[in-house]
Design a protein around this motif. Structure first.
Motif, PDB file in Angstrom:
ATOM      1  N   THR A 140       0.849  -1.325  -0.094  1.00  0.00           N
ATOM      2  CA  THR A 140       0.088  -0.078  -0.261  1.00  0.00           C
ATOM      3  C   THR A 140       0.828   1.351   0.072  1.00  0.00           C
ATOM      4  OG1 THR A 140      -1.564  -1.323   1.313  1.00  0.00           O
ATOM      5  CG2 THR A 140      -1.787   0.996   1.393  1.00  0.00           C
ATOM      6  N   ARG A 141       0.701   2.228  -0.945  1.00  0.00           N
ATOM      7  CA  ARG A 141       1.363   3.559  -1.027  1.00  0.00           C
ATOM      8  C   ARG A 141       0.392   4.662  -0.887  1.00  0.00           C
ATOM      9  NH1 ARG A 141       6.075   2.297  -3.251  1.00  0.00           N
ATOM     10  NH2 ARG A 141       6.434   0.314  -4.690  1.00  0.00           N
ATOM     11  N   ARG A 142       0.921   5.592   0.012  1.00  0.00           N
ATOM     12  CA  ARG A 142       0.143   6.952   0.355  1.00  0.00           C
ATOM     13  C   ARG A 142       1.129   7.978  -0.034  1.00  0.00           C
ATOM     14  NH1 ARG A 142      -4.487   4.962   1.970  1.00  0.00           N
ATOM     15  NH2 ARG A 142      -4.497   3.442   4.077  1.00  0.00           N
ATOM     16  N   GLY A 143       0.700   8.726  -0.767  1.00  0.00           N
ATOM     17  CA  GLY A 143       1.523   9.966  -1.467  1.00  0.00           C
ATOM     18  C   GLY A 143       2.671   9.740  -2.071  1.00  0.00           C
ATOM     19  N   GLY A 144       2.442   8.212  -2.893  1.00  0.00           N
ATOM     20  CA  GLY A 144       3.450   7.595  -3.509  1.00  0.00           C
ATOM     21  C   GLY A 144       4.738   6.835  -2.831  1.00  0.00           C
ATOM     22  N   VAL A 145       4.504   6.857  -1.302  1.00  0.00           N
ATOM     23  CA  VAL A 145       5.563   6.289  -0.541  1.00  0.00           C
ATOM     24  C   VAL A 145       4.938   5.088  -0.004  1.00  0.00           C
ATOM     25  CG1 VAL A 145       6.960   6.638   1.638  1.00  0.00           C
ATOM     26  CG2 VAL A 145       6.815   8.497  -0.007  1.00  0.00           C
ATOM     27  N   GLN A 146       5.706   4.018   0.020  1.00  0.00           N
ATOM     28  CA  GLN A 146       5.162   2.845   0.588  1.00  0.00           C
ATOM     29  C   GLN A 146       4.955   2.811   2.088  1.00  0.00           C
ATOM     30  OE1 GLN A 146       7.331  -0.817  -0.574  1.00  0.00           O
ATOM     31  NE2 GLN A 146       7.278  -1.496   1.302  1.00  0.00           N
ATOM     32  N   ALA A 147       3.736   2.696   2.649  1.00  0.00           N
ATOM     33  CA  ALA A 147       3.124   2.727   3.779  1.00  0.00           C
ATOM     34  C   ALA A 147       3.026   1.476   4.589  1.00  0.00           C
ATOM     35  CB  ALA A 147       2.016   3.516   3.721  1.00  0.00           C
TER      36      ALA A 147
END
Length: 161
Positions: free
Chosen positions: A113-120
């Motif tokens: 899952t990514r949030r804002g393009g960053v892996q969360a």
């Protein structure tokens, strides 16, 4: 020559049937078992329900409804195929809140899952042999060396009419 084509079609059909049968256990409604989940994961929640549905095109739609410990609620929905491509996650109002991708070997899903393009979050989802328990192993944080691991344990629940 014709018998080879018939055999090839038969093998493909059997393979697809076996794949569908293996993935079938994950489909349904799952309720978070707070007592059996990692303490840190469970402490942040009052309740969580996940619903997995197989779509006609073979994709999986996931709807997650979480009530957090402070009382606020969150709904997240995605529809994704097990092809490793990123698919949008949307909230209850239809706003994009991130992306989700996964691959499956038929028994275990591996996801990011990514949030804002960053892996969360990265992790796995596995269904127990009896099909009554869903085990999610979640690793959170952007820095791979500092990621925390939690387990979320869900019990299969009967669908509400």
């Amino acid at each position: 020559m014709n018998i080879r084509i018939v055999l090839a079609i038969g093998l493909v059909g059997m393979s697809m049937s076996a794949f569908a049968a293996e993935n079938k256990a994950k489909m349904g409604t799952w309720t978070l078992d707070l007592a059996r989940s990692s303490p840190e994961f469970a402490a942040a929640r009052k309740s969580e329900v996940r619903v997995y549905e197989r779509m006609p095109d073979g994709a999986v739609r996931s709807t997650r409804h979480t009530v957090f410990a402070d009382g606020h609620e969150e709904v997240a929905v995605y529809t994704a195929k097990d092809d490793g491509k990123e698919y949008k996650i949307v909230d209850a109002k239809g706003h994009e809140s991130g992306t989700f991708s996964f691959t499956s070997d038929g028994k275990t899903d591996t996801f990011i899952t990514r949030r804002g393009g960053v892996q969360a979050v990265e992790g796995t989802t596995t269904t127990s042999a009896d099909g009554q328990t869903l085990i999610m192993t979640l690793r959170t944080g952007a820095d791979p060396a500092a990621r925390k691991e939690n387990k979320a344990i869900y019990a299969k629940t009967a669908a509400k009419p």
